[in-house]
Scaffold this motif. Structure first.
Motif, PDB file in Angstrom:
ATOM      1  N   LYS A 192      11.527   3.905  69.955  1.00 47.70           N
ATOM      2  CA  LYS A 192      11.172   4.969  70.574  1.00 47.70           C
ATOM      3  C   LYS A 192       9.931   5.029  71.403  1.00 47.70           C
ATOM      4  O   LYS A 192       8.652   4.743  70.806  1.00 47.70           O
ATOM      5  CB  LYS A 192      11.113   6.259  69.511  1.00 47.70           C
ATOM      6  CG  LYS A 192      11.082   7.631  70.166  1.00 47.70           C
ATOM      7  CD  LYS A 192      10.852   8.724  69.273  1.00 47.70           C
ATOM      8  CE  LYS A 192      12.184   9.427  69.050  1.00 47.70           C
ATOM      9  NZ  LYS A 192      12.096  10.851  68.265  1.00 47.70           N
ATOM     10  N   ILE A 193       9.820   5.315  72.659  1.00 46.49           N
ATOM     11  CA  ILE A 193       8.903   5.237  73.606  1.00 46.49           C
ATOM     12  C   ILE A 193       8.802   6.424  74.532  1.00 46.49           C
ATOM     13  O   ILE A 193       9.993   6.986  74.856  1.00 46.49           O
ATOM     14  CB  ILE A 193       8.839   3.934  74.175  1.00 46.49           C
ATOM     15  CG1 ILE A 193      10.130   3.750  75.389  1.00 46.49           C
ATOM     16  CG2 ILE A 193       8.364   2.934  73.575  1.00 46.49           C
ATOM     17  CD1 ILE A 193       9.592   2.643  76.610  1.00 46.49           C
ATOM     18  N   PRO A 194       7.639   7.107  75.043  1.00 47.88           N
ATOM     19  CA  PRO A 194       7.726   7.985  76.016  1.00 47.88           C
ATOM     20  C   PRO A 194       8.296   7.616  77.458  1.00 47.88           C
ATOM     21  O   PRO A 194       7.700   6.364  77.860  1.00 47.88           O
ATOM     22  CB  PRO A 194       6.110   8.589  76.102  1.00 47.88           C
ATOM     23  CG  PRO A 194       5.557   7.056  75.428  1.00 47.88           C
ATOM     24  CD  PRO A 194       6.258   6.515  74.754  1.00 47.88           C
ATOM     25  N   GLU A 197      11.293  11.166  75.322  1.00 45.94           N
ATOM     26  CA  GLU A 197      11.083   9.897  74.790  1.00 45.94           C
ATOM     27  C   GLU A 197      12.525   9.065  74.772  1.00 45.94           C
ATOM     28  O   GLU A 197      13.661  10.041  74.810  1.00 45.94           O
ATOM     29  CB  GLU A 197      10.660   9.969  73.419  1.00 45.94           C
ATOM     30  CG  GLU A 197       9.188  10.511  73.263  1.00 45.94           C
ATOM     31  CD  GLU A 197       8.776  10.763  71.999  1.00 45.94           C
ATOM     32  OE1 GLU A 197       7.673  10.158  71.391  1.00 45.94           O
ATOM     33  OE2 GLU A 197       9.411  11.263  71.106  1.00 45.94           O
ATOM     34  N   ILE A 198      12.334   8.044  74.683  1.00 45.57           N
ATOM     35  CA  ILE A 198      14.003   7.166  74.719  1.00 45.57           C
ATOM     36  C   ILE A 198      13.971   6.072  73.565  1.00 45.57           C
ATOM     37  O   ILE A 198      12.876   5.538  73.604  1.00 45.57           O
ATOM     38  CB  ILE A 198      14.226   6.632  76.291  1.00 45.57           C
ATOM     39  CG1 ILE A 198      15.542   6.038  76.339  1.00 45.57           C
ATOM     40  CG2 ILE A 198      13.106   5.536  76.558  1.00 45.57           C
ATOM     41  CD1 ILE A 198      16.066   5.733  77.812  1.00 45.57           C
ATOM     42  N   THR A 199      15.078   5.930  73.255  1.00 48.34           N
ATOM     43  CA  THR A 199      15.153   4.863  72.264  1.00 48.34           C
ATOM     44  C   THR A 199      16.612   4.084  72.688  1.00 48.34           C
ATOM     45  O   THR A 199      17.497   4.565  72.751  1.00 48.34           O
ATOM     46  CB  THR A 199      15.626   5.330  70.772  1.00 48.34           C
ATOM     47  OG1 THR A 199      14.360   6.071  70.521  1.00 48.34           O
ATOM     48  CG2 THR A 199      15.799   4.265  69.870  1.00 48.34           C
ATOM     49  N   THR A 200      16.505   2.731  72.805  1.00 49.11           N
ATOM     50  CA  THR A 200      17.795   2.135  73.115  1.00 49.11           C
ATOM     51  C   THR A 200      18.152   1.258  71.998  1.00 49.11           C
ATOM     52  O   THR A 200      17.612   0.411  71.457  1.00 49.11           O
ATOM     53  CB  THR A 200      17.266   0.890  74.233  1.00 49.11           C
ATOM     54  OG1 THR A 200      16.608   1.461  75.437  1.00 49.11           O
ATOM     55  CG2 THR A 200      18.568   0.135  74.772  1.00 49.11           C
ATOM     56  N   SER A 201      19.502   1.597  71.771  1.00 53.00           N
ATOM     57  CA  SER A 201      20.167   1.154  70.596  1.00 53.00           C
ATOM     58  C   SER A 201      21.035  -0.003  71.053  1.00 53.00           C
ATOM     59  O   SER A 201      21.342  -0.770  70.050  1.00 53.00           O
ATOM     60  CB  SER A 201      20.959   2.244  69.919  1.00 53.00           C
ATOM     61  OG  SER A 201      22.075   2.709  70.556  1.00 53.00           O
ATOM     62  N   ILE A 209      17.832  10.230  74.050  1.00 49.47           N
ATOM     63  CA  ILE A 209      16.801  10.723  74.809  1.00 49.47           C
ATOM     64  C   ILE A 209      16.390  12.246  73.719  1.00 49.47           C
ATOM     65  O   ILE A 209      17.129  12.922  73.750  1.00 49.47           O
ATOM     66  CB  ILE A 209      17.242  10.948  76.219  1.00 49.47           C
ATOM     67  CG1 ILE A 209      17.280   9.643  77.038  1.00 49.47           C
ATOM     68  CG2 ILE A 209      15.777  11.780  76.876  1.00 49.47           C
ATOM     69  CD1 ILE A 209      17.614  10.004  78.361  1.00 49.47           C
ATOM     70  N   THR A 210      15.053  12.252  73.583  1.00 46.59           N
ATOM     71  CA  THR A 210      14.489  13.520  72.837  1.00 46.59           C
ATOM     72  C   THR A 210      13.502  14.133  73.844  1.00 46.59           C
ATOM     73  O   THR A 210      12.661  13.448  74.714  1.00 46.59           O
ATOM     74  CB  THR A 210      14.298  13.001  71.622  1.00 46.59           C
ATOM     75  OG1 THR A 210      13.082  11.973  71.775  1.00 46.59           O
ATOM     76  CG2 THR A 210      15.234  12.568  70.513  1.00 46.59           C
ATOM     77  N   ASP A 211      13.203  15.398  73.473  1.00 43.37           N
ATOM     78  CA  ASP A 211      12.292  16.238  73.914  1.00 43.37           C
ATOM     79  C   ASP A 211      11.760  16.922  73.032  1.00 43.37           C
ATOM     80  O   ASP A 211      12.340  17.626  72.195  1.00 43.37           O
ATOM     81  CB  ASP A 211      12.748  17.353  75.069  1.00 43.37           C
ATOM     82  CG  ASP A 211      11.666  18.084  75.883  1.00 43.37           C
ATOM     83  OD1 ASP A 211      10.539  17.739  75.717  1.00 43.37           O
ATOM     84  OD2 ASP A 211      12.119  18.991  76.508  1.00 43.37           O
ATOM     85  N   ASN A 212      10.252  16.631  72.812  1.00 49.72           N
ATOM     86  CA  ASN A 212       9.590  17.078  71.397  1.00 49.72           C
ATOM     87  C   ASN A 212      10.350  17.144  70.321  1.00 49.72           C
ATOM     88  O   ASN A 212      10.489  18.182  69.626  1.00 49.72           O
ATOM     89  CB  ASN A 212       9.194  18.512  71.900  1.00 49.72           C
ATOM     90  CG  ASN A 212       7.904  18.793  73.088  1.00 49.72           C
ATOM     91  OD1 ASN A 212       7.247  17.978  72.858  1.00 49.72           O
ATOM     92  ND2 ASN A 212       8.390  19.539  73.964  1.00 49.72           N
TER      93      ASN A 212
END
Length: 167
Positions: free
Chosen positions: A88-90, A97-101, A130-133
């Protein structure tokens, strides 16, 4: 008036016939034996049918992550980042933030799932969250060649897959 009556009669006849067929098909389905257990399938290129969150060994041997581009819809400014697989990186200073699965070089949909049909980069796609806070905004596929297919929706940012990062 005769035409209307004829049309109504035909409609009733078709409906009645199709209802009988549906009942017969339903009865056959009820009496059928349970479906066999699903086993991993292979494509013609030898790639197995995968779960969307799975990273294939062939991919991780060649790639370490993906390149993401975030475009500000208001002023057109761009932020480019590299997103390593599974981390998970900004996305710059966007607050996202994004995480590539998962990443496929040649994405295709098949009965029962998705698969990578070759290592040629013909239809690159990345499964991302993709997440926000801490709140999840998106859990889906981003397509490099078709950025408007199932896009990430956000009032300010458009996030697209720009490519893959080779090792």
């Amino acid at each position: 008036m005769k035409g209307l009556i004829a049309l109504l009669s035909i409609t009733i006849l078709i409906t009645a016939c199709s209802q009988n067929t549906n009942r017969q098909e339903f009865a056959k389905a009820e009496n059928a034996s349970p479906a066999p257990a699903v086993t991993p399938k292979q494509s013609a290129a030898g790639m197995k049918l995968t779960k969307p969150t799975e990273l294939l060994p062939e991919i991780t041997e060649k790639y370490s992550g993906i390149k993401i581009e975030a475009v500000n819809k208001n002023d057109g400014s761009k932020i480019e980042i590299t997103a390593p697989f599974g981390q998970k990186i900004p996305i710059g200073s966007t607050g996202l933030e994004i995480t590539t699965s998962s990443y496929f070089t040649s994405f295709t949909m098949v009965d029962g799932g998705v698969k990578n049909v070759s290592m040629e980069e013909s239809n690159p796609a990345a499964k991302v969250i993709i997440t926000d806070n801490g709140s999840q905004l998106f859990d889906g596929w981003l397509f490099q060649e078709y950025p408007d297919m199932h896009p990430f929706e956000h009032p300010v940012w458009k996030v697209v897959l720009a490519g893959a990062v080779k090792k």
